[in-house]
Design a protein around this motif. Structure first.
Motif: not given
Length: 409
Positions: A124-129, A299-302, A312-320
Motif C-alpha cells: 500500500x505504501x509503495x502504491x501511495x508514494x 524501484x517501487x514497482x519491484x 519493510x525495515x522501517x515497518x519492522x523498526x516501528x513494530x519493535x
C-alpha cells in the motif's frame, strides 16, 4: 395466548351473564363480582389489542386516525433512531473509555508482525508514494528536499533507521549488486583508458629508471601492472569469491558500528549531512530530484527492490519501537484519541444520516413486518397484562363499591 385469554374472558362474561338471565343459577354476589371482572378484562384486552395492532397496521384495515403509526412515521422514526444511536452510543466519553481499554500500539504491533499484514501495508505504501511524488511536481519538491534532508539526517534515530535499512539491503544481497555495478564501471574505464594508462606507467618507469631502462622494460612493466589489475578484478567478480565475502563482512561490521557505536554514528550523520548540505549539491537539486523520482518510481514497482527492503525495515523498526518504547506508545495512544475526538462529530452526523436513509428505503409493509417480528412477541404481553389487570381491576371495583356504597358498579 393473548387472544386465547381474551376469548376466555369473553366466554366468562357470557356465562356469568347468561346463567342468571336464564334462571339456571341464582345471581349471587360472587357471580356478580366475576361478571364485573370478566367485563373489565374484555374491555382491557380489546383496548390493548387495538393499541398494539395500531402500531403496525390499521385494525381490520379501517382508516382509523392514529393507526399504522410506525409505517406512517417511517421517515421520522429513521431520523430519530439515527440521532439516538449517534448521540447516545458514540459520545466522546464512550470513545475515550473504549480507547483506554485497548492497548492500541500493541494491537497495531501484533497485527503488523503477521507477514501477510506487513506485506500488505508495504504494498500500500509503495502504491501511495508515486501519487505523493506527482503532487510535488509543482516545484515544491526541490525546495522541500533541500530543507528536509539536513533535518532528517540529524539525530541518532535516523542513523539507527539507516543502519537497519542498510542491513536489510545486505540481507537481500543488494550490496553485491552495487559492487558488481562498480566493478563493471571500473572494468569499462580500464578498457577505454588502457592506452593512456600504459603511457602513464611507461613514463613513470622512464622517470625512475632512466630513458634506456624505461625503453627496455617500460612496456613490459605496464603490461604486467594492467594484467595484474584485471586479474584482481576478475577474482572479485564471481559471486562466491572470498573477496566478496570479505566485502559482506566489512559492510555488516560497519553497519553494526553505525547502529551501536555513538562515535561512529555521529561520524556517519555528519558525513552524510555535509554531503547533502554542500552548495554544489544544492545547485544540482533539480536534476537530483528528477533522477531520484525516476529511480524511485521504477524501484517501487519491484517487489524485491531496495525501496521494498527499506519500507519493510522501517515497518519492522516501528513494530519493535511500539512494543518497547513507552514514549512512542503514549504518543500513538494520545494521537488516536485526538483523531477520534476530531472525527467524531463528522462520524456521528454521517452515521445518523446513514441509519435514517436505510430506514427510509424500507417498504412500509416490510418495515412493519420486520419490527413486528422483532418486538411483536414481547408486545403481546401488553395484551395479556391488560386483560388480566382489567379483570382484577373490575372485580376489585365491584367489591369496593359494595363495601362502601352497597351497590355494584
Amino acid at each position: 395466548m393473548a387472544s386465547g385469554l381474551l376469548l376466555g374472558m369473553t366466554g366468562g362474561l357470557a356465562v356469568t351473564t347468561a346463567l342468571p338471565a336464564w334462571h339456571w343459577v341464582a345471581d349471587t354476589t360472587a357471580l356478580q363480582i366475576l361478571r364485573s371482572g370478566a367485563r373489565a378484562g374484555v374491555v382491557g384486552g380489546i383496548a390493548d389489542w387495538f393499541a398494539v395492532t395500531a402500531l403496525f397496521r390499521r385494525p381490520w384495515g379501517l382508516p382509523i386516525p392514529h393507526t399504522a403509526i410506525l409505517p406512517q412515521q417511517k421517515d421520522r422514526l429513521g431520523e430519530a433512531l439515527g440521532r439516538f444511536v449517534a448521540t447516545q452510543f458514540f459520545t466522546e466519553a464512550d470513545v475515550t473509555r473504549a480507547l483506554e481499554k485497548v492497548d492500541l500500539p500493541r494491537v497495531i504491533a501484533d497485527t503488523l508482525r503477521d507477514e501477510n499484514n506487513m506485506q500488505a501495508l508495504a504494498r500500500t505504501l509503495r502504491l501511495t508514494i508515486p501519487g505523493l511524488i506527482d503532487q510535488l511536481e509543482d516545484g515544491r519538491a526541490v525546495s522541500a528536499l533541500e530543507r528536509a534532508l539536513p533535518v532528517l539526517l540529524q539525530g541518532e534515530d535516523t542513523a539507527r533507521l539507516a543502519a537497519r535499512s542498510l542491513r536489510a539491503l545486505v540481507d537481500s544481497e543488494l550490496h553485491q549488486e552495487v559492487l558488481s555495478f562498480l566493478l563493471a564501471k571500473v572494468k569499462s574505464a580500464l578498457q577505454k583508458r588502457e592506452p593512456i594508462l600504459r603511457e602513464f606507467i611507461e613514463a613513470r618507469v622512464r622517470e625512475q629508471g632512466g630513458r634506456v631502462l624505461g625503453w627496455a622494460i617500460g612496456a613490459s612493466v605496464a603490461g604486467r601492472v594492467l594484467s595484474a589489475l584485471n586479474m584482481e578484478l576478475e577474482r572479485v567478480d564471481p559471486r562466491d569469491s572470498s573477496l566478496r565475502e570479505g566485502f559482506t563482512v566489512w559492510v555488516r561490521k560497519e553497519i553494526d558500528r553505525i547502529e551501536y557505536e555513538p562515535a561512529r554514528r555521529a561520524q556517519f550523520v555528519g558525513a552524510v549531512s555535509s554531503v547533502f548540505a554542500h552548495d554544489s549539491l544544492r545547485a544540482w537539486s533539480s536534476e537530483l530530484w528528477v533522477r531520484l523520482r525516476n529511480m524511485m518510481q521504477e524501484d517501487l514497482a519491484r517487489d524485491e527492490g531496495w525501496s521494498a527492503a527499506v519500507i519493510n525495515a522501517g515497518i519492522e523498526h516501528l513494530v519493535d519501537e511500539m512494543a518497547s518504547d513507552g514514549a512512542l506508545r503514549n504518543r500513538i495512544a494520545q494521537g488516536a484519541a485526538l483523531a477520534a475526538r476530531r472525527v467524531l462529530p463528522t462520524l456521528r452526523d454521517k452515521l445518523s444520516h446513514y441509519i435514517a436513509s436505510v430506514v427510509t428505503r424500507w417498504d412500509e409493509a416490510e418495515m412493519a413486518e420486520r419490527l413486528e417480528q422483532r418486538v411483536g412477541r414481547d408486545l403481546q404481553y401488553i395484551r395479556i397484562n391488560g386483560t388480566l389487570v382489567g379483570f382484577l381491576a373490575g372485580a376489585a371495583l365491584d367489591v369496593i363499591s359494595r363495601l362502601f356504597f352497597g351497590v355494584m358498579p
